[in-house]
Design an enzyme around this catalytic site. Sequence first.
Site, PDB file in Angstrom:
ATOM      1  N   ARG A   1       1.955  -4.381  18.773  1.00  0.00           N
ATOM      2  CA  ARG A   1       2.840  -5.470  19.057  1.00  0.00           C
ATOM      3  C   ARG A   1       3.570  -4.059  19.836  1.00  0.00           C
ATOM      4  O   ARG A   1       3.914  -3.471  19.471  1.00  0.00           O
ATOM      5  CB  ARG A   1       3.639  -5.347  17.713  1.00  0.00           C
ATOM      6  CG  ARG A   1       3.334  -6.523  16.813  1.00  0.00           C
ATOM      7  CD  ARG A   1       4.398  -6.148  15.511  1.00  0.00           C
ATOM      8  NE  ARG A   1       4.353  -7.111  14.811  1.00  0.00           N
ATOM      9  CZ  ARG A   1       4.267  -8.901  14.825  1.00  0.00           C
ATOM     10  NH1 ARG A   1       5.111  -9.293  15.184  1.00  0.00           N
ATOM     11  NH2 ARG A   1       4.095  -9.488  13.600  1.00  0.00           N
TER      12      ARG A   1
ATOM     13  N   ARG B   1       0.873  -1.368  -0.018  1.00  0.00           N
ATOM     14  CA  ARG B   1       0.294  -0.098   0.312  1.00  0.00           C
ATOM     15  C   ARG B   1       0.641   1.397   0.020  1.00  0.00           C
ATOM     16  O   ARG B   1       1.729   1.336   0.385  1.00  0.00           O
ATOM     17  CB  ARG B   1      -0.827   0.061   1.308  1.00  0.00           C
ATOM     18  CG  ARG B   1      -1.918  -0.927   1.175  1.00  0.00           C
ATOM     19  CD  ARG B   1      -3.074  -0.587   1.994  1.00  0.00           C
ATOM     20  NE  ARG B   1      -2.418  -1.135   3.585  1.00  0.00           N
ATOM     21  CZ  ARG B   1      -2.051  -0.292   4.394  1.00  0.00           C
ATOM     22  NH1 ARG B   1      -2.118   1.056   4.428  1.00  0.00           N
ATOM     23  NH2 ARG B   1      -1.407  -0.995   5.599  1.00  0.00           N
TER      24      ARG B   1
ATOM     25  N   HIS C   1     -11.626  -2.540  11.101  1.00  0.00           N
ATOM     26  CA  HIS C   1     -10.044  -3.553  10.525  1.00  0.00           C
ATOM     27  C   HIS C   1     -10.084  -4.181  11.647  1.00  0.00           C
ATOM     28  O   HIS C   1      -9.233  -4.598  11.878  1.00  0.00           O
ATOM     29  CB  HIS C   1      -8.994  -2.989  10.245  1.00  0.00           C
ATOM     30  CG  HIS C   1      -7.659  -2.866   9.620  1.00  0.00           C
ATOM     31  ND1 HIS C   1      -6.782  -3.064  10.041  1.00  0.00           N
ATOM     32  CD2 HIS C   1      -7.551  -4.400   8.485  1.00  0.00           C
ATOM     33  CE1 HIS C   1      -5.685  -2.909   9.707  1.00  0.00           C
ATOM     34  NE2 HIS C   1      -6.530  -4.228   8.976  1.00  0.00           N
TER      35      HIS C   1
ATOM     36  N   TYR D   1      -0.748  -3.386  -6.981  1.00  0.00           N
ATOM     37  CA  TYR D   1      -1.291  -3.774  -6.572  1.00  0.00           C
ATOM     38  C   TYR D   1      -1.876  -3.773  -5.293  1.00  0.00           C
ATOM     39  O   TYR D   1      -2.377  -2.933  -4.419  1.00  0.00           O
ATOM     40  CB  TYR D   1       0.174  -4.013  -5.347  1.00  0.00           C
ATOM     41  CG  TYR D   1       0.723  -4.740  -4.192  1.00  0.00           C
ATOM     42  CD1 TYR D   1       0.589  -4.842  -2.873  1.00  0.00           C
ATOM     43  CD2 TYR D   1       1.658  -6.424  -5.216  1.00  0.00           C
ATOM     44  CE1 TYR D   1       0.652  -5.537  -2.280  1.00  0.00           C
ATOM     45  CE2 TYR D   1       1.824  -6.959  -3.893  1.00  0.00           C
ATOM     46  CZ  TYR D   1       1.317  -6.633  -2.797  1.00  0.00           C
ATOM     47  OH  TYR D   1       1.593  -8.032  -1.198  1.00  0.00           O
TER      48      TYR D   1
ATOM     49  N   ALA E   1      -0.353  -6.591   9.556  1.00  0.00           N
ATOM     50  CA  ALA E   1       0.889  -7.489   9.622  1.00  0.00           C
ATOM     51  C   ALA E   1       0.826  -8.035  11.395  1.00  0.00           C
ATOM     52  O   ALA E   1       2.069  -7.968  11.507  1.00  0.00           O
ATOM     53  CB  ALA E   1       2.101  -7.092   9.302  1.00  0.00           C
TER      54      ALA E   1
ATOM     55  N   ASN F   1      -3.965 -14.832  11.938  1.00  0.00           N
ATOM     56  CA  ASN F   1      -3.274 -16.202  12.880  1.00  0.00           C
ATOM     57  C   ASN F   1      -4.196 -16.100  13.909  1.00  0.00           C
ATOM     58  O   ASN F   1      -4.570 -17.244  13.997  1.00  0.00           O
ATOM     59  CB  ASN F   1      -2.178 -15.895  13.325  1.00  0.00           C
ATOM     60  CG  ASN F   1      -0.289 -16.257  12.441  1.00  0.00           C
ATOM     61  OD1 ASN F   1      -1.162 -16.492  11.117  1.00  0.00           O
ATOM     62  ND2 ASN F   1       0.857 -15.704  12.859  1.00  0.00           N
TER      63      ASN F   1
ATOM     64  N   GLY G   1      -0.823 -10.257  12.819  1.00  0.00           N
ATOM     65  CA  GLY G   1      -1.750 -11.466  13.652  1.00  0.00           C
ATOM     66  C   GLY G   1      -2.751 -11.407  13.394  1.00  0.00           C
ATOM     67  O   GLY G   1      -3.495 -12.019  14.613  1.00  0.00           O
TER      68      GLY G   1
ATOM     69  N   GLY H   1      -4.153  -4.065  -1.744  1.00  0.00           N
ATOM     70  CA  GLY H   1      -5.000  -3.140  -0.993  1.00  0.00           C
ATOM     71  C   GLY H   1      -5.351  -1.611  -1.474  1.00  0.00           C
ATOM     72  O   GLY H   1      -5.838  -0.958  -1.794  1.00  0.00           O
TER      73      GLY H   1
HETATM   74  O1  O2Y Z   1      -2.561  -4.264   0.702  1.00  0.00           O
HETATM   75  C1  O2Y Z   1      -2.027  -3.942  -0.077  1.00  0.00           C
HETATM   76  O2  O2Y Z   1      -0.757  -4.481  -0.509  1.00  0.00           O
HETATM   77  C2  O2Y Z   1      -1.233  -5.029   1.891  1.00  0.00           C
HETATM   78  S1  O2Y Z   1      -2.016  -4.383   2.848  1.00  0.00           S
HETATM   79  C3  O2Y Z   1      -3.521  -5.202   4.192  1.00  0.00           C
HETATM   80  C4  O2Y Z   1      -3.353  -6.590   2.601  1.00  0.00           C
HETATM   81  C5  O2Y Z   1      -4.887  -7.399   3.499  1.00  0.00           C
HETATM   82  C6  O2Y Z   1      -5.023  -7.347   4.594  1.00  0.00           C
HETATM   83  N1  O2Y Z   1      -4.528  -5.616   5.166  1.00  0.00           N
HETATM   84  C7  O2Y Z   1      -3.610  -5.243   5.121  1.00  0.00           C
HETATM   85  C8  O2Y Z   1      -2.981  -4.886   5.683  1.00  0.00           C
HETATM   86  O3  O2Y Z   1      -2.334  -3.721   5.672  1.00  0.00           O
HETATM   87  O4  O2Y Z   1      -4.538  -3.993   6.415  1.00  0.00           O
HETATM   88 MN    MN Z   2      -5.206  -5.760   6.988  1.00  0.00          MN
END
Ligand code: O2Y
Ligand code: MN
Length: 623
Positions: free
Chosen positions: A439, A87, A265, A236, A288, A293, A290, A238
Amino acid sequence: EVHEIVVPHIGHVPVAKGDFKYLPKQVQDFVTQWVDVCQPRAVYICDGSVEEAEEITAKLMERGTLHKLTKYPNTYICRTDPRDVARVESRTVVCSVDRYATECHTKDGAASQLAHWISPENMDAAMQERFPGCMAGRMMYVIPFSMGPIGSPLSKIGVELTDSNYVVLCMRLMTRVSHDIWRVLGNNEFVRCLHSVGCPRPVNYRVVNHWSCNPEKVIIAHMPDDRMVVSYGSGYGGNSLLGKKCFALRIAGRIAYDEGWMAEHMLIMSVTNPKGVEKFFVAAFPSACGKTNLAMIQPTLPGYTVRCVGDDIAWMRFNKDGQLMAINPENGFFGVAPGTNHQTNPNAMAALQRDCILTNVAETADGGYFWEGLEDEVDKDIPITTWLGKPYKIGSKENYPSSHPNSRFTAPAKNCPIMHPKWEDPAGVPISGIIFGGRRPEGVPLVIEAEDWKHGVFLGAQVKSEATAAAEFKGKQIMHDPMAMRPFLGYNFGKYLQHWLDMEKPGRKMPKIFHVNWFRKDQNEKFLWPGFGENIRVLDWMMRRVDGEDIAEPTAVGLVPKEGSINTDGLNINWKELFSIPPDYWKGDIHETRRYLEEQVGDDIPPVLRSELDRVEARVDAM
Ligand SMILES: O=C(O)CSc1cccnc1C(=O)O
Ligand SMILES: [Mn+2]
C-alpha cells in the site's frame, strides 16, 4: 486397539479416539514425550473426518465457544477473548544455537525486526515455565496433516498436538487432515507442532467468551534445526494453526533453504486472455494488502478468466526443465473479513455461503454474519451484535466497528467457485511472473518491471506498505516489509536474500519480477487507480511483457509501461500522475531503503544486492 498410553510420570493415559499403535514409532515417541510433560486427561487421535468435525463442533456449541449461523449451512461464528485477536509478533521467536543463524548483524546492535532470536537455554526455560502440566484436565488432540496434496513430492507432513478443539476444526479447513497421513508418513521426517492455550484446569478465573488463552505468557517459538514449532497462550489464527505461518513459512523457509526451493508469502493465480493463452503468477504483498482479493478477481475486461490456486502461501521449486513450479500448501482460506463483499471479492463471498468458521465478526439478528463493508448487503435496520457482544445498527457510531479489524473467515478452498482445476496438482503450476507490492499512497507507479532477476530481488527487498490490522502495528505509518516476509522469517534474512539470488542458474526460465501499487492517491486523497477487477488490465500488460512485447520503457527505478500500453478503455485515468516518478520522493525512498537494509541486515546484505542498491540509488540521485 491400544486404548491407553503409558508414560513415565503419570502412568496410564486413556486414548479417547484412534489406535495409538497404528502411529509410526517416531510419532508415538513424540506424543508420549509431550503427554508426559503436558499431562492431558486423555489423547484424541484425529482423522479429519466429517463425523469428527461434527462431534467437536457440537462440543464447542455446547460450551458456547461456537455459535451456529442459521442463515448458512454448517457455518459457525466464534468470538475470542479480546486480548487474543491477532498474530503476536513481539512474542514470535526463532531458536538457534548461533544467534546470527536467525538474526542479521544489525547496525549498531539495533533490535532486529527480521526474526527475533531466542537462545536454546532461554527456549528451554520458557518451555519449562509453561508446558509442564499445561493440559491438565484437557484433551490432547493429535492432528496429522499434510501441507500440500497428500503424497505430492512437493508436500510436507506435520503433526500438531493441541488442547484446542477450535484449532482442530480450523486445521481441518486450512490443511489436509487425514488418517492416510500415517501411512504416507511412515518413518519419514515430519514437522513437530506443539500448541497449548495455556490454561490448565481447574481454571480459577473467568474465561471470556469461553475462549481459553493466556496472553501474558504467549510465546510462538520455532526451532528450525529440529523442524519443530511450539506455541503457548494464544488460540488465534497464525499463532495456533501451526500449519500456516509457523510451518508453511518459517520452518518450511528453512527446509527450502536446505533443499533448494522457496517457501513464500504469496498468492498463486492464473490469467487466461481472450486468445486462450494462460499464464500463472505469484504475488507477495504484506499482510492485509489484498492478496486474497487479487487471487480471486473477477476481471472487468471481456474475455479474460482468472482462476485461483492459493491466496497466502506458495511453495516453489524449479523442475528438471528449468520451469518454476508452485503449489499452494494450504487447503483453505483464512482471510480478513472486513472489506470483503460482493464488490471487492464476489468469489470469496461465494466461498462464504457454507462450511465456514468466522472469528470476531458481527452477527445479524437473522442468523447471518456482518462486518465493515457489508452495509449495502444486509437489511439497513437489522439488529446486529458486535464481536464484543454489543448491540449495533448500521450507520451508528455506537459500538463501531462491529467486527475486529483483523476478524477472519476460515473457508475450505474447494468452495471457491474459481479454483483452478490444477490447484491440487501434485506437480504444481508453472510460474511466469512474480509480483511484489504494497500500500503506497504516494510516489510509486502502478507497475514497475525489474530489469533482471537481481533487480527484482531488490524490488522485493525494498517493499514497504502502510500498516494494517493483521499484526500489532497501528496507524498509517509506512512500514518496511521486505519480500512481504518480515514477520515470517525462519532464518537470517541476508541468507534468505542470497538464497533468492542463488535461484538464478543457467538453463532455468527465470520468471519476470514486477512491483505493483494499487493504492496511489492524488493530492485530494483520491485513488488514482480503481483496483479490484480492473487490476486485470495490469496483469494483461504483464502477460504481454512475459511474451516480450515492446510495451515498456526504462526509468531510474525500473521498466514502466509505455504511455497507453495498458488498456484503460472505459476508465478515467490520469496516466501522468499514476506513473510519475517524483525525483524527490524517490531520493527519499531509496535513502530510506538503504537506511533500513543497512540497519536491519547490515553486514549480511548480499554483495550482489548491495551493488543493486548502489546502482539504483546512483540513478535515482542523478534524476
Ligand atoms: O494469523 C492471523 O491471526 C492473522 S495473520 C494472517 C492470516 C492469514 C493470512 N495471512 C496473515 C498474515 O498476517 O499475513
Ligand atoms: Mn498472509
